[in-house]
Design an enzyme around this catalytic site. Structure first.
Site, PDB file in Angstrom:
ATOM      1  N   TYR A 217       0.835  -1.205   0.000  1.00 18.35           N
ATOM      2  CA  TYR A 217       0.000   0.000   0.000  1.00 18.35           C
ATOM      3  C   TYR A 217       0.868   1.253   0.000  1.00 18.35           C
ATOM      4  O   TYR A 217       0.619   2.196  -0.767  1.00 18.35           O
ATOM      5  CB  TYR A 217      -0.931  -0.014   1.218  1.00 18.35           C
ATOM      6  CG  TYR A 217      -1.914   1.128   1.255  1.00 18.35           C
ATOM      7  CD1 TYR A 217      -2.972   1.179   0.366  1.00 18.35           C
ATOM      8  CD2 TYR A 217      -1.768   2.160   2.178  1.00 18.35           C
ATOM      9  CE1 TYR A 217      -3.878   2.237   0.387  1.00 18.35           C
ATOM     10  CE2 TYR A 217      -2.662   3.212   2.213  1.00 18.35           C
ATOM     11  CZ  TYR A 217      -3.713   3.248   1.321  1.00 18.35           C
ATOM     12  OH  TYR A 217      -4.615   4.288   1.342  1.00 18.35           O
TER      13      TYR A 217
ATOM     14  N   LYS B  30       0.973   4.244  -2.884  1.00 15.10           N
ATOM     15  CA  LYS B  30       0.648   5.640  -2.613  1.00 15.10           C
ATOM     16  C   LYS B  30       1.860   6.557  -2.771  1.00 15.10           C
ATOM     17  O   LYS B  30       1.725   7.728  -3.129  1.00 15.10           O
ATOM     18  CB  LYS B  30       0.044   5.772  -1.208  1.00 15.10           C
ATOM     19  CG  LYS B  30      -1.335   5.122  -1.094  1.00 15.10           C
ATOM     20  CD  LYS B  30      -2.329   5.686  -2.106  1.00 15.10           C
ATOM     21  CE  LYS B  30      -3.718   5.148  -1.912  1.00 15.10           C
ATOM     22  NZ  LYS B  30      -4.714   5.736  -2.853  1.00 15.10           N
TER      23      LYS B  30
END
Length: 258
Positions: free
Chosen positions: A160, A164
């Site tokens: 993740y 991002k």
């Protein structure tokens, strides 16, 4: 109370059926924008009427729902094309994303591909689809949804964070490339926001761990989708006309005080 910050504008918001995207779409309509709600499903995860129905019922703006899988470039092109019927895309919000906690040594190739396809590929080609129209017209605004996980690494969120972080640098690169064409590109980095992502997908809010996180937030509260929507409204409006290639962190002070 309705305003006119986006009077006459047309926005495409991916992942706008639920959560943060839903609040962004509603905020834009309240400020005068017509909105294309681009999502996999019409029904909001939190319940209630679909976003496009609420816009039509509660404001004097027009809304369209377009079924959109952001990993499919044809779907992204179709979402941007749907804005043509409303006057053409002025604002593109690449908000759709997935949130997952997983130990690094347990991540499979399929796990990695799914998360990167949604969180990075979807943003990349969503921005591209919108920018093609904006460059041909009079410019526009692209807003990419990153996260505080795109600013600092975190154990159990390696994939993740990687996704991002990629969105953050993609945003800066696009600002450099598209700025001369009249297109502003910025990123929003939400912290812990009260949505299904943090209560169901990765349960944090309402847990003992969540209470621990709360103590690291100077504002001593978790964020609400409306907090992020306010940031997205600012970046889309003329108030941010000289804001380009920027990261707007919406986390109650958590990132910069720990």
């Amino acid at each position: 109370m309705a305003g006119d910050l986006l009077d006459g504008e047309v926005a495409v918001v991916t992942g706008a059926a639920s959560g943060i995207g839903r609040e962004i779409a509603l905020a834009y309509a309240d400020e005068g924008a017509d909105v294309v709600v681009a999502d996999l499903q019409e029904e909001p995860r939190e319940g209630g009427d679909p976003t496009h129905d609420r816009i039509e019922d509660e404001t004097d703006r027009t809304a369209r729902f377009v079924e959109c899988d952001v990993t499919d470039t044809d779907d992204l092109a179709a979402a941007v094309s749907a804005a043509d019927d409303l006057g053409g895309v002025d604002v593109m919000v690449n908000n759709a994303g997935i949130f997952r906690s997983q130990e690094f040594l347990d991540v499979t190739e399929d796990d990695y591909d799914q998360l990167m396809d949604v969180n990075v590929k979807g943003v990349f080609f969503g921005a591209q689809a919108a920018a093609k129209r904006m460059v041909e017209d009079d410019g526009g605004v692209v807003i990419n949804m990153s996260s505080v996980a795109g600013l600092a690494g975190s154990a159990s969120f390696v994939t993740y964070c990687a996704s991002k972080g990629a969105v953050r640098l993609l945003t800066y690169s696009l600002a450099a490339e598209l700025g001369p064409e009249g297109v502003r590109v910025n990123a929003i980095h939400p912290g812990l926001i009260d949505t299904a992502m943090t209560t169901e997908d990765v349960p944090i809010l309402g847990t003992e761990a969540g209470e621990g996180y709360m103590q690291t937030i100077p504002s001593r509260r978790f964020g609400q989708p409306e907090d992020v929507a306010d940031a997205a409204l600012y970046l889309a409006s003329d108030m941010a006309d000289y804001v380009n290639g920027e990261s707007l962190v919406v986390d109650g002070g958590m990132t910069n005080t720990n």
